[in-house]
Design a protein around this motif. Structure first.
Motif, PDB file in Angstrom:
ATOM      1  N   ILE A  25       0.800  -1.231   0.000  1.00 14.23           N
ATOM      2  CA  ILE A  25       0.000   0.000   0.000  1.00 14.23           C
ATOM      3  C   ILE A  25       0.835   1.284   0.000  1.00 14.23           C
ATOM      4  N   ARG A  26       2.152   1.162   0.089  1.00  9.59           N
ATOM      5  CA  ARG A  26       3.005   2.347  -0.052  1.00  9.59           C
ATOM      6  C   ARG A  26       4.177   2.029  -0.980  1.00  9.59           C
ATOM      7  N   PRO A  27       3.879   1.776  -2.246  1.00 11.07           N
ATOM      8  CA  PRO A  27       4.947   1.413  -3.182  1.00 11.07           C
ATOM      9  C   PRO A  27       5.909   2.568  -3.414  1.00 11.07           C
ATOM     10  N   THR A  28       7.154   2.233  -3.714  1.00 13.87           N
ATOM     11  CA  THR A  28       8.155   3.241  -4.058  1.00 13.87           C
ATOM     12  C   THR A  28       8.380   3.327  -5.567  1.00 13.87           C
ATOM     13  N   SER A  29       7.817   2.396  -6.321  1.00 11.32           N
ATOM     14  CA  SER A  29       7.899   2.452  -7.784  1.00 11.32           C
ATOM     15  C   SER A  29       7.026   3.590  -8.306  1.00 11.32           C
ATOM     16  N   THR A  50      11.712  -1.115  -7.869  1.00 14.28           N
ATOM     17  CA  THR A  50      12.651  -0.777  -6.794  1.00 14.28           C
ATOM     18  C   THR A  50      12.904  -1.997  -5.922  1.00 14.28           C
ATOM     19  N   ASP A  51      14.064  -2.033  -5.307  1.00  6.41           N
ATOM     20  CA  ASP A  51      14.398  -3.157  -4.424  1.00  6.41           C
ATOM     21  C   ASP A  51      13.410  -3.261  -3.271  1.00  6.41           C
ATOM     22  N   GLU A  52      12.956  -2.109  -2.764  1.00  5.10           N
ATOM     23  CA  GLU A  52      12.007  -2.109  -1.651  1.00  5.10           C
ATOM     24  C   GLU A  52      10.709  -2.803  -2.049  1.00  5.10           C
ATOM     25  N   ASP A  53      10.188  -2.488  -3.214  1.00  2.49           N
ATOM     26  CA  ASP A  53       8.923  -3.094  -3.640  1.00  2.49           C
ATOM     27  C   ASP A  53       9.078  -4.590  -3.894  1.00  2.49           C
ATOM     28  N   VAL A  54      10.209  -4.989  -4.425  1.00  2.00           N
ATOM     29  CA  VAL A  54      10.463  -6.424  -4.631  1.00  2.00           C
ATOM     30  C   VAL A  54      10.501  -7.147  -3.289  1.00  2.00           C
ATOM     31  N   GLN A  55      11.161  -6.554  -2.296  1.00  3.53           N
ATOM     32  CA  GLN A  55      11.250  -7.190  -0.989  1.00  3.53           C
ATOM     33  C   GLN A  55       9.877  -7.309  -0.331  1.00  3.53           C
ATOM     34  N   VAL A  56       9.057  -6.270  -0.451  1.00  2.00           N
ATOM     35  CA  VAL A  56       7.704  -6.327   0.116  1.00  2.00           C
ATOM     36  C   VAL A  56       6.894  -7.423  -0.573  1.00  2.00           C
ATOM     37  N   ALA A  57       7.067  -7.604  -1.874  1.00  2.00           N
ATOM     38  CA  ALA A  57       6.354  -8.667  -2.580  1.00  2.00           C
ATOM     39  C   ALA A  57       6.768 -10.041  -2.058  1.00  2.00           C
ATOM     40  N   SER A  77      12.245 -20.283  -3.628  1.00  2.00           N
ATOM     41  CA  SER A  77      13.400 -19.401  -3.483  1.00  2.00           C
ATOM     42  C   SER A  77      13.007 -17.959  -3.783  1.00  2.00           C
ATOM     43  N   ASP A  78      13.904 -17.034  -3.427  1.00  2.00           N
ATOM     44  CA  ASP A  78      13.631 -15.628  -3.736  1.00  2.00           C
ATOM     45  C   ASP A  78      13.420 -15.427  -5.225  1.00  2.00           C
ATOM     46  N   ASP A  79      14.270 -16.049  -6.047  1.00  2.00           N
ATOM     47  CA  ASP A  79      14.134 -15.891  -7.495  1.00  2.00           C
ATOM     48  C   ASP A  79      12.803 -16.444  -7.978  1.00  2.00           C
ATOM     49  N   ASP A  80      12.401 -17.605  -7.440  1.00  2.00           N
ATOM     50  CA  ASP A  80      11.110 -18.185  -7.805  1.00  2.00           C
ATOM     51  C   ASP A  80       9.968 -17.231  -7.462  1.00  2.00           C
ATOM     52  N   LEU A  81      10.034 -16.654  -6.258  1.00  2.00           N
ATOM     53  CA  LEU A  81       8.943 -15.804  -5.798  1.00  2.00           C
ATOM     54  C   LEU A  81       8.897 -14.482  -6.542  1.00  2.00           C
ATOM     55  N   ILE A  82      10.057 -13.943  -6.907  1.00  2.00           N
ATOM     56  CA  ILE A  82      10.066 -12.718  -7.712  1.00  2.00           C
ATOM     57  C   ILE A  82       9.417 -12.988  -9.056  1.00  2.00           C
ATOM     58  N   ARG A  83       9.768 -14.129  -9.663  1.00  2.00           N
ATOM     59  CA  ARG A  83       9.146 -14.499 -10.939  1.00  2.00           C
ATOM     60  C   ARG A  83       7.645 -14.679 -10.775  1.00  2.00           C
ATOM     61  N   ALA A  84       7.255 -15.325  -9.672  1.00  2.00           N
ATOM     62  CA  ALA A  84       5.830 -15.555  -9.419  1.00  2.00           C
ATOM     63  C   ALA A  84       5.078 -14.240  -9.239  1.00  2.00           C
ATOM     64  N   ALA A  85       5.660 -13.336  -8.463  1.00  2.00           N
ATOM     65  CA  ALA A  85       5.008 -12.035  -8.254  1.00  2.00           C
ATOM     66  C   ALA A  85       4.832 -11.294  -9.573  1.00  2.00           C
ATOM     67  N   SER A  86       5.829 -11.374 -10.429  1.00  2.00           N
ATOM     68  CA  SER A  86       5.748 -10.717 -11.729  1.00  2.00           C
ATOM     69  C   SER A  86       4.694 -11.372 -12.616  1.00  2.00           C
ATOM     70  N   ASN A  87       4.483 -12.664 -12.440  1.00  2.00           N
ATOM     71  CA  ASN A  87       3.507 -13.385 -13.269  1.00  2.00           C
ATOM     72  C   ASN A  87       2.064 -13.169 -12.818  1.00  2.00           C
TER      73      ASN A  87
END
Length: 537
Positions: free
Chosen positions: A391-395, A419-426, A458-468
């Motif tokens: 709810i407070r994205p930095t992108s 942004t790295d912050e938004d990726v970490q929150v995801a 893994s982090d990489d898996d979850l980043i890909r999942a969030a993007s999908n």
């Protein structure tokens, strides 16, 4: 742009856009019988029955009769996907097709605006204005208003699976609370909704319908706004297309843009207000170089996690049964109760995605249903969706016209997860959701993760999942930001920098997005804007 136009008339105020902000503004400015107000709406009227039956959002989103049906620029943060970007195109604007959730945000949101130099926009300043336009089911109190126009009610049905999810969230450390709207929304509760006795209560229902007999208010639908007319740097009126003819209307006091985070940008840029290089590239005469127009786009990216379940009633399974569908229709027709009164999301949670957060930074919309995307059918198996958003994205993204033509679609680039912050929150959000789903309160329903799926670890898996799976939750704001820095478009009085007689009064003026659904804050901005406009008279 037409070579010749016809004079439509002279008005004190001309408002571009009859959405959440424009409807309230028209109500307030036309309260003085001596004040002539013209309200222009690009969409049609709101007579279609599915605009009033709450579950009708399923038929309104993605429908070109009620939705602009924008799409976004392919986004690297979404693995190159382009997504649908719904915006209401009808009297009431997005309030006529949205999720009906009444949410103000957090005290710190508004205090942050004030601390950034926007006097009069702190929480203590705006709380009385929220109360002014509310007709809250609990009546007048220190927090809520009981005599305003916008009806706010409790929802009219409950689901056992949502009650269980709320219990599971409590096991995960998210407390139960009664009301999200007191300035601190951390916890779980059932959303309050803009409905009246089981019927959607849009901005048009609240602020326009009661004043339709005012002789000093003119409302024109199907009016495509071309541009603001200027004399030098002073706004003189608006040019618009109606029934295939171009007209211009003169404003003796002010022109007010209330077309939203996409529409207000388009009008400004077509009018020659924006980045000089964009104006030059499109052959638009520059009125004023204002590079912040269309910048600072913010939205709440939702990660729609879906769980298959058993031994629970969900809308998915009910929609498979003709008998159940007939019963739902009858229940609504006779009692205005049952699943047809559903907002898209019933249960809400606000939580901290990790211990690093000083206050709640993610919001859940929990639904007793699942589908791939709005506009498509429900899944044929029982399931719930736990949609979680930062709810407070930095992108930050951008909106820009690609042509002066009224027919051209804007380029909307959201830059989600940039942004790295938004990726970490995801990442943290997906893991928090999994902790809730694994709590004992949900065991009897045997939840199985369907989207993104348990193989993503893994982090990489979850980043890909969030993007999908990531998509908009329909809260674009910020593209005409309020402030005094180089990227600001309006000042604290919502006057456009560098010109006279022109204001922007809608959610595009937010310097930073509010921590929750944005419809009520859009109305708050209109209430504050009306106060500022009337004071300047």
């Amino acid at each position: 742009m037409a070579e010749t136009t016809t004079l439509y008339g002279n008005f004190d105020y001309i408002i571009a856009g009859a959405g959440s902000a424009g409807c309230l503004l028209a109500n307030r400015l036309s309260a003085d019988p001596a004040c002539r107000v013209l309200l222009l709406e690009a969409g049609g009227d709101d007579k279609w029955r599915w605009l009033h039956i709450p579950v009708g959002y399923l038929y309104c989103i993605g429908n070109p009769d009620t939705d602009w049906c924008f799409t976004t620029h392919p986004d690297a943060g979404l693995n190159g996907r382009s997504i649908a970007y719904p915006r209401g195109r009808v009297l009431g604007g997005s309030s006529a097709i949205n999720g009906m959730i009444y949410m103000r945000g957090q005290r710190e949101d508004y205090d942050g605006w004030k601390a950034a130099g926007n006097a009069g926009w702190g929480w203590d300043d705006v709380l009385p204005l929220f109360r002014k336009f509310e007709s809250h089911y609990a009546g007048d109190s220190a927090i809520h208003g009981g005599t305003g126009e916008l009806r706010v009610e409790q929802q009219r049905l409950r689901w056992a699976i949502l009650d269980a999810f709320r219990e599971a969230a409590e096991e995960a450390g998210i407390p139960k609370i009664d009301d999200f709207n007191g300035g601190n929304n951390e916890g779980s509760s059932y959303f309050q909704v803009t409905q009246k006795k089981g019927v959607r209560f849009s901005a048009a229902s609240a602020f326009l319908r009661p004043i339709k007999e005012r002789s000093n208010l003119t409302v024109i639908t199907n009016a495509m706004i071309d541009r603001v007319n200027f004399n030098g740097r002073t706004a003189q009126g608006l040019q618009f297309r109606h029934n295939d003819h171009f007209f211009h209307a003169n404003a003796t006091r002010e022109v007010i843009l209330s077309a939203g985070a996409i529409g207000s940008v388009q009008i400004l840029q077509r009018s020659g207000i924006g980045a000089g290089d964009l104006m030059q590239s499109l052959g638009i005469p520059l009125i004023h170089h204002l590079p912040g127009v269309g910048r600072n786009l913010q939205d709440h990216l939702q990660l729609r996690m879906i769980y298959k379940i058993s031994k629970a009633r969900t809308l998915n399974t009910m929609m498979q049964s003709p008998l159940a569908k007939a019963y739902m229709g009858l229940q609504y027709a006779l009692l205005k109760k049952g699943p047809l009164t559903m907002a898209p999301s019933q249960l809400g949670l606000f939580a901290r995605s990790s211990s690093r957060q000083s206050r709640a930074n993610v919001e859940y919309h929990v639904q007793p249903l699942s589908l791939e995307k709005f506009g498509e059918g429900l899944h044929p198996f029982p399931a719930f969706t736990a949609s979680v958003c930062n709810i407070r994205p930095t992108s930050r993204g951008t909106v820009a016209i690609v042509s002066p033509s009224l027919e051209s679609r804007p380029d909307i680039l959201c830059n989600y997860l940039s942004t790295d912050e938004d990726v970490q929150v995801a990442l943290d959000s997906i893991r928090l959701t999994r902790r809730i789903a694994a709590a004992s309160a949900l065991e009897k329903y045997a939840p199985q993760e369907w989207r993104p799926g348990p193989l993503a670890k893994s982090d990489d898996d979850l980043i890909r999942a969030a993007s999908n799976i990531g998509t908009t939750i329909f809260h674009p704001v910020g593209t005409c930001k309020m402030g005094n820095d180089d990227m600001a478009v309006v000042d604290a009085a919502l006057k456009v920098h560098g010109v006279e007689g022109l204001r922007v009064v809608d959610a595009s003026i937010m310097p930073t997005i509010t921590s929750g659904n944005t419809n009520a804050p859009a109305m708050l901005i209109a209430e504050k804007g009306a106060q500022l406009i009337l004071a300047s008279r």
